[in-house]
Structure formats: structure tokens, C-alpha cells
Design an enzyme around this catalytic site. Structure first.
Site, PDB file in Angstrom:
ATOM      1  N   HIS A 353       1.447 -16.876  41.521  1.00 40.54           N
ATOM      2  CA  HIS A 353       0.483 -17.982  41.490  1.00 40.54           C
ATOM      3  C   HIS A 353       0.306 -18.592  42.871  1.00 40.54           C
ATOM      4  CE1 HIS A 353       2.882 -21.855  41.506  1.00 40.54           C
ATOM      5  NE2 HIS A 353       3.865 -21.066  41.126  1.00 40.54           N
ATOM      6  N   ASP A 363       7.487 -22.514  46.956  1.00 38.43           N
ATOM      7  CA  ASP A 363       6.914 -22.358  45.614  1.00 38.43           C
ATOM      8  C   ASP A 363       5.468 -22.823  45.623  1.00 38.43           C
ATOM      9  OD1 ASP A 363       6.409 -22.209  42.909  1.00 38.43           O
ATOM     10  OD2 ASP A 363       7.674 -23.903  42.368  1.00 38.43           O
ATOM     11  N   GLU A 400      -0.623 -22.496  37.581  1.00 33.48           N
ATOM     12  CA  GLU A 400       0.681 -22.161  36.989  1.00 33.48           C
ATOM     13  C   GLU A 400       1.542 -23.394  36.841  1.00 33.48           C
ATOM     14  OE1 GLU A 400       5.031 -21.064  37.179  1.00 33.48           O
ATOM     15  OE2 GLU A 400       3.808 -22.366  38.457  1.00 33.48           O
ATOM     16  N   ASP A 429       7.184 -15.311  41.791  1.00 34.46           N
ATOM     17  CA  ASP A 429       6.749 -16.702  41.896  1.00 34.46           C
ATOM     18  C   ASP A 429       7.185 -17.234  43.260  1.00 34.46           C
ATOM     19  OD1 ASP A 429       6.508 -19.491  41.680  1.00 34.46           O
ATOM     20  OD2 ASP A 429       6.817 -19.442  39.528  1.00 34.46           O
ATOM     21  N   HIS A 513       9.312 -28.761  44.885  1.00 36.35           N
ATOM     22  CA  HIS A 513       8.204 -29.565  44.343  1.00 36.35           C
ATOM     23  C   HIS A 513       8.028 -30.901  45.061  1.00 36.35           C
ATOM     24  CE1 HIS A 513       7.490 -27.547  40.138  1.00 36.35           C
ATOM     25  NE2 HIS A 513       7.425 -26.683  41.132  1.00 36.35           N
TER      26      HIS A 513
END
Length: 715
Positions: A353, A363, A400, A429, A513
Site C-alpha cells: 500500500h 510504513d 490500507e 507492507d 504512525h
């Protein structure tokens, strides 16, 4: 006379055709190098500078799903695939997303301490090269969080797991009517919020504890001086526990499609019913200092220099306000195709993604950069004359992060084609987050992954292969299973039963994140020379080449049978005292093992019988038929009725753990039935264990079906 002449002419034509067919096949064999030659070239044409450039370009701006920046990133991926002589296009969907409209958090402490209003900001550091676009980072929030305002005393619940609430109950702590404070880790954040709701809480705060992500305190440095999360860093993310667009469960979110209302979505139980907010380590510790009550257990405590963690409730009281913006936004999957020369209707699919909560250097764009590296290498092989036997498809997914939306919508739209043509799905990923190779897969791919890692040098030790690093002091590497919902393999495995694998370097990077997951962090701490990126692309591509080019699909169902035997033995130990008959399960596993041995022997026989006299049509048909059995066997592990707690999930062998969507569980239907029966026992209701026995039979039937597919014979 006429008859003889006609017969002679026919025989002459047949002989000519045979000679022509022989010559064509001979020419095909010897006019170009064998597939293995091109495979050997694959690792020699790597380019870590190119990978680095891709990552830098993709992460120049934050690019959350539905944003203009993410659309530009899609255009970049499309341009690179097209430049590699790969036919590429964009497939768009209109999906339900949420963004933060407003949020606030206040803490009222015991006198004489004044109340605190948290600024809820991640701080820019001195010299931050991304300071000019920092205001494009969305305010910290949870995707699909419930809008609302709540106020109440705080209870600290450790990681917010089911067992943590059981501990609180034993301690006599009542969570009802409180706002819980949970530290992130161990389970999926959506399960943290759902567990809090089920325990009676009215709101949830999830913070990043320094013990887990900040280097443990004690004078530890943090980014940009070290890899650790700064005190103001916040892990954002989705709290949606479903899969795909919440408003189109089971069908694609195409323009003008049928949709559920927001109220109907809430009734599914897949979105939270209480407000939640992610907060920083600094803010979490401030709230913890306001709590009284019993001292938390030792394993619930924080780092050495953290305050003593107490449970509460209160006396600290928080007021949490969150309002979300609910919209239908366009997302873009980028699809690239290298058509197979001999079996164009058989698909080997590589996916990653693109969307990120912020900059997304780890990520997901380390994976996107690796995907483009694989594409460029295969483009170079094409220029050298290579053509894959089977079709290779590159998929760069969108949305995603919100709930595997881009991949799920594409699979739901193309379900029947994929179910009949997809050989395997290979997911990356996160390509790189630290040192050390990790893999998860459906078991028939285990041996293939091992073989690929034996051909690639360990990027951190040139004297050994990745495989040698991977096994360490053990006899065999540990390969995880894909029952969880952690990435885009989920719909492939759990919805349509396609064999899949997921690979990565490293585990658990600290700035996950947050806005600090940027190119600088990767260049300084994740992969300074980008050799790990190259290594991931090497393993990924070699696995894809084998699946695309090998005459026989490199699947090993004996590995599957061995894995199932282990899982069944563990199950037997768990419920041996409950009178459940597991003999159907063990019998079906034995049948699968026998079928796996049989099909392997059939492979050998075809190879042994191959010769100039087998000329070639009959041989090709046998190979194709055998490969179809290998491809379709995984489908047999699915059941059209699905799991009784989630009918969308069809796979009866692997599924998510009920209380942790990231966790993988063997025989998920049996596991759910066991929990239901145990709850009935504890409540002294009349419910029996018949549902467990029924689920055992269901799994046994699915495994038997897989055996019949491998055997390829009607009963």
C-alpha cells in the site's frame, strides 16, 4: 486410387504439421536462454540509489488516503511502472473515510494542581527538513473514531486487553462510567477501544509509553538524535475492526453503488461506539500522575524514571471532545501487468500500500520503494528477452491504513476472476524497519521462501545469506501465519482463499504512525545504505519469478499437513476433557498428507516420462491440470458461510484472534465456539459444547475438500 492418394496426402500433411510443431517447440527451447538464466541475473541488477530516490520522492509530503498528495504519489508509481514497460493503470473507488474536524482534551486534577489543557501537537525539531510541510500532517486522531464529548475519572488499564480487564476486576476496580487510559502495544488499537466499551467505559485514550517506544527513559535520547519516539510523538491509526469500506460490506465501492448509512454501519459493531483519541507519552504520563488508587502491578509499570503508575479511578478527571468529518473520498489503486507468454490467465500478484498517516517512510513506502525496485529489475529482464510463463501483477493499494480498503474493494470487485486465476499474493507492507528477516505465509509457500532467502546475501553480514541469519542457532526459521488483519493479504487469504506471503526486515520500529516516520529516520536508523531495501526486493522478486516461471508451481502441501497436525494436537490438549471427538479432524489431516505426497509423486512421474516422444501438447496439459490442483487447494479451506462471528471471513484454518485483529489464530471458528461454550459454563446456562463439535466437523470437511482437490479425482 483416389482413396489412396487422399490418405497419402493426409499423412503427409500430418507429418508436416508434426515436424512444424516439433520445430516451433525446438526453436522456443533453444532460441533464448532458459528461465533460470534470467532468474540468476535478477540479483545482479539491483540499485540501492534508485530505491533511496523512490523513497525520498514518495515521502516528501504527508499523504493520507483521499488527499491530493496521495494522488500525486499514485501518479509517481504509475509513471515508474510505465517506464519499466509494464502496462499500468489506476483503478479508483469512492469510499467512506473520516478526518478530524475538532478535538480537545482537558485534565482536572486535585487541588492545588491547576487544570491542564493539552495542546495535542507533535513538535517539530531543530533543523527538521520537513518543517515546511508539517502543517499538512493531520491533527492526531483515530480513523473512524466516534464523535462526542465525554467527561469522567480516569482508570489506567495497561494495554487494554481482555486479560487486563480481568485483572482490574480481581482488584475490585470498576471501569463503568470512566475514561480509560491504555498504552499502545500488544493488540490492535480498535480492539483496545472495543474492549473498553464492553467493560463499560465512556471514552478511551491510547498513549505511547516510553518503556515500549521511547528507549525506556533513563536519559535515553530520541529522534532525531536516536531512533526512539520523542515525548510529543503520537501513534495515530484506525479503530475500525472491519475490512474494506464500512459502507459497502461484501461489494465494491464503485461510483453510484449501494451503501449503508452511518447508522447502519454503527449497528455492525465494526466502528467504535465511544470517543477515543491517541495521545503522546508526555501527555499520558501527566494523566497517570493525576491518578490515585492501588499501585499497578510491576509488569504494568513504565520505564525506570517514569512516575509510579496507579490504577485510579481518578481523582484526575478528563474531558475528551472529538468531532470527526465523514466524507466519501476517491482512492486510487495503481495496477501494473506483465502478461504471461504461455499462461496469461494465471496471476502472480505482488502488493504494497501507498497511503500513510503522515510521511510514511517505513510504513508503507519502504515497501512501495521495494515494489518499484522489483518492477525496474523485471523491466530490465524483459529488455534482455525474458518473458514470464504466467502473468505478474503489481498492485499499489490505497487506504490500507483505514481498514485494508483499496485491496478489499479490488478483490470484491474482481472476486470470481481472482478466485479462478490467482496463484499467490506476495505482500510487503513495511520492507524495512530494522535488521533481521521475518516472514509469514500460508504453509505451502514455506519452502519456497526458504529457498529464496538462501540465494540472497544478508545485507548486514556479507559472509552469510539471509537464510543463515534467519535461522540463527535453530534448525529452521520461524514462519508466522496470516490469520491476522495486519495488512493487505487479509482479503486474499481469508475471503477468497489465495495462498499468500508477507515479508519484512525488522520488527516494531519506535516512531510507528507518527510524524517522525520520515526519510531522515530511515536514512539515519532504518537502513542508512538502503541495502536492506535491496535485499527485500531480491527475496520478493525471486519468489515471484519462481511462481511465475517454474513449470510446476513450487507449492508444498506436506508443510501444510504438518502445520495442521501441530494445530490439531494443540487443540486436543486444550479440550481433551470436554468430550469433543477430534478423530474427524485428524483423519482429514492424514488424508491431506497422503494427497500431498501423491501429487508430489505425480510431478516426478511427469518429469521422468518427459522425452522427445511426449511431444508437447499432452505434457503441457498434464502440467496445467496438476498446477490447477495446487492452485485451487487453498480455496477449499474456505467455507461460503464464513465464520459465525464474521461471515465475510471464509477461511476456516487461519483467522484473526477475536480480541486482537493483529493476532493470527488457527481454527478460528473452533476457537470462537470454545469461548462461547466456556462462557455458557461459567454462567451455568444449559448451552452444550455441540457448537464446538460442529465447528470441528466443518474444519475437517474443509481439509478433506482440499485433499480431493489435490487428488483431482471425483469420489
Amino acid at each position: 486410387m483416389f482413396k489412396t492418394t487422399t490418405t497419402t496426402t493426409f499423412l503427409a500433411m500430418a507429418t508436416s504439421f508434426s515436424l512444424l510443431f516439433f520445430w516451433v517447440q525446438f526453436s522456443l527451447l533453444f532460441s533464448s536462454p532458459p528461465k533460470s538464466y534470467y532468474h540468476s541475473l535478477y540479483n545482479s541488477i539491483s540499485d540501492n540509489a534508485s530505491v533511496s530516490h523512490h523513497l525520498y520522492t514518495l515521502t516528501r509530503r504527508p499523504h493520507v488516503a483521499g488527499s491530493q498528495a496521495n494522488a500525486k504519489a499514485a501518479a509517481y508509481v504509475l509513471s515508474i511502472l510505465s517506464s519499466c514497460n509494464i502496462q499500468a493503470h489506476i483503478t479508483s473507488y469512492n469510499v467512506f473515510l473520516t478526518y478530524p474536524a475538532s478535538r480537545s482534551l482537558n485534565l482536572r486534577r486535585s487541588a492545588p494542581d491547576p487544570p491542564i489543557t493539552f495542546d495535542l501537537r507533535q513538535e517539530i525539531y531543530d533543523g527538521d527538513p520537513y518543517a515546511d510541510v508539517a502543517d499538512e500532517v493531520l491533527p492526531t486522531f483515530h480513523g473512524y473514531a466516534k464523535s462526542g464529548t465525554v467527561a469522567g475519572p480516569v482508570v489506567y488499564v495497561n494495554y487494554g486487553r481482555v486479560e487486563d480487564y480481568a485483572t482490574l476486576k480481581e482488584m475490585g476496580v470498576n471501569v463503568t462510567g470512566t475514561v480509560v487510559l491504555a498504552r499502545y502495544g500488544q493488540i490492535f488499537r480498535g480492539d483496545i477501544v472495543r474492549n473498553a466499551f464492553e467493560a463499560g467505559a465512556i471514552g478511551t485514550l491510547v498513549y505511547t509509553d516510553r518503556k515500549d517506544y521511547g528507549g525506556g527513559g533513563g536519559g535515553a535520547k530520541w529522534f532525531p538524535d536516536d531512533k526512539w519516539m520523542p515525548p510529543s510523538g503520537v501513534q495515530v491509526g484506525s479503530v475500525y475492526t472491519g475490512t474494506g469500506d464500512p459502507t459497502t460490506p461484501g461489494w465494491a465501492s464503485s461510483e453510484g453503488c449501494e451503501r449503508l448509512s452511518v447508522e447502519e454501519v454503527e449497528k455492525t459493531g465494526d466502528v467504535p461506539l465511544i470517543p477515543s483519541l491517541p495521545i503522546s507519552a508526555a501527555d499520558g504520563e501527566t494523566i497517570l500522575r493525576s491518578l490515585g488508587g492501588k499501585v499497578a502491578k510491576e509488569d504494568w509499570q513504565g520505564s525506570e524514571d517514569a512516575p509510579t503508575y496507579r490504577i485510579g479511578p481518578g481523582p484526575g478527571i478528563v474531558n475528551l471532545n472529538y468531532t470527526g468529518k465523514e466524507v466519501i473520498e476517491t482512492i486510487q489503486n495503481v495496477i501494473g501487468v506483465i502478461e504471461g507468454a504461455e499462461e496469461p490467465d494465471r496471476f502472480v500478484i505482488l502488493g504494497n500500500h501507498r497511503d500513510a498517516w503522515t510521511f510514511g517512510a517505513v510504513d508503507p513506502n519502504s515497501g512501495t520503494a521495494a515494489l518499484l525496485e522489483v518492477a525496474q529489475r523485471l523491466g530490465k529482464l524483459q529488455k534482455s528477452g525474458w518473458k514470464p510463463r504466467r502473468t505478474i501483477i503489481f498492485c499499489n493499494w490505497d487506504a490500507e491504513e483505514y481498514g485494508l480498503i483499496g485491496s478489499t474493494e479490488w478483490i470484491e470487485e474482481n472476486r470470481e476472476i481472482l478466485a479462478s486465476r490467482a496463484i499467490a499474493y506476495l505482500n510487503v507492507d513495511i520492507a524495512v524497519q530494522a535488521a533481521g528477516f521475518y516472514a509469514s505465509a500460508t504453509p505451502q509457500l514455506d519452502e519456497l521462501i526458504k529457498q529464496a532467502t538462501q540465494l540472497v546475501q544478508d545485507p548486514d553480514n556479507s559472509s552469510q545469506t539471509i537464510y543463515e541469519q534467519w535461522i540463527g542457532s535453530s534448525n529452521s526459521p520461524k514462519i508466522g501465519r496470516l490469520g491476522g488483519g495486519g495488512s493487505d493479504y487479509k482479503a486474499f487469504v481469508q475471503h477468497i482463499g489465495v495462498p499468500a506471503a508477507d515479508i519484512t526486515f525488522g520488527k516494531g520500529y519506535p516512531v510507528y504512525h507518527s510524524m517522525y516516520d520520515d526519510y531522515v529516520w530511515m536514512e539515519k536508523f532504518g537502513d542508512p545504505m538502503f541495502h536492506r531495501h535491496v535485499a527485500v526486493a531480491s527475496v520478493w522478486g525471486l519468489i515471484a519469478l519462481r511462481l511465475a516461471d517454474d513449470k510446476f508451481l513450487p507449492f508444498d502441501y506436506q508443510s501444510y499437513a504438518i502445520e495442521l497436525q501441530k494445530s490439531a494436537t494443540d487443540l486436543e490438549a486444550e479440550i481433551s476433557h470436554k468430550g469433543i471427538n477430534l478423530s474427524p479432524l485428524f483423519k482429514s489431516i492424514n488424508e491431506l498428507s497422503e494427497a500431498a505426497i501423491k501429487i508430489n509423486n505425480q510431478k516426478k512421474k511427469i518429469e521422468e516420462d518427459k522425452g522427445w516422444t511426449s511431444m508437447w501438447i499432452t505434457d503441457h496439459a498434464k502440467v496445467r491440470e496438476l498446477n490447477d490442483r495446487l492452485m485451487m487447494a487453498e480455496r477449499a479451506f474456505t467455507d461460503s458461510e464464513g465464520l459465525f462471528r464474521n461471515t465475510w471471513q471464509k477461511h476456516l484454518i487461519y483467522g484473526p484472534s477475536k480480541y486482537n485483529d493483529y493476532g493470527s489464530k488457527s481454527f478460528p471458528g473452533i476457537d470462537d465456539a470454545i469461548e462461547k461454550a466456556e462462557k455458557a459454563e461459567s454462567k451455568k446456562t444449559a448451552e452444550s459444547w455441540q457448537l464446538v463439535q460442529h465447528e470441528v466437523w466443518r474444519v475437517a470437511r474443509a481439509i478433506k475438500h482440499a485433499s480431493l482437490v489435490l487428488n483431482g479425482e471425483l469420489t
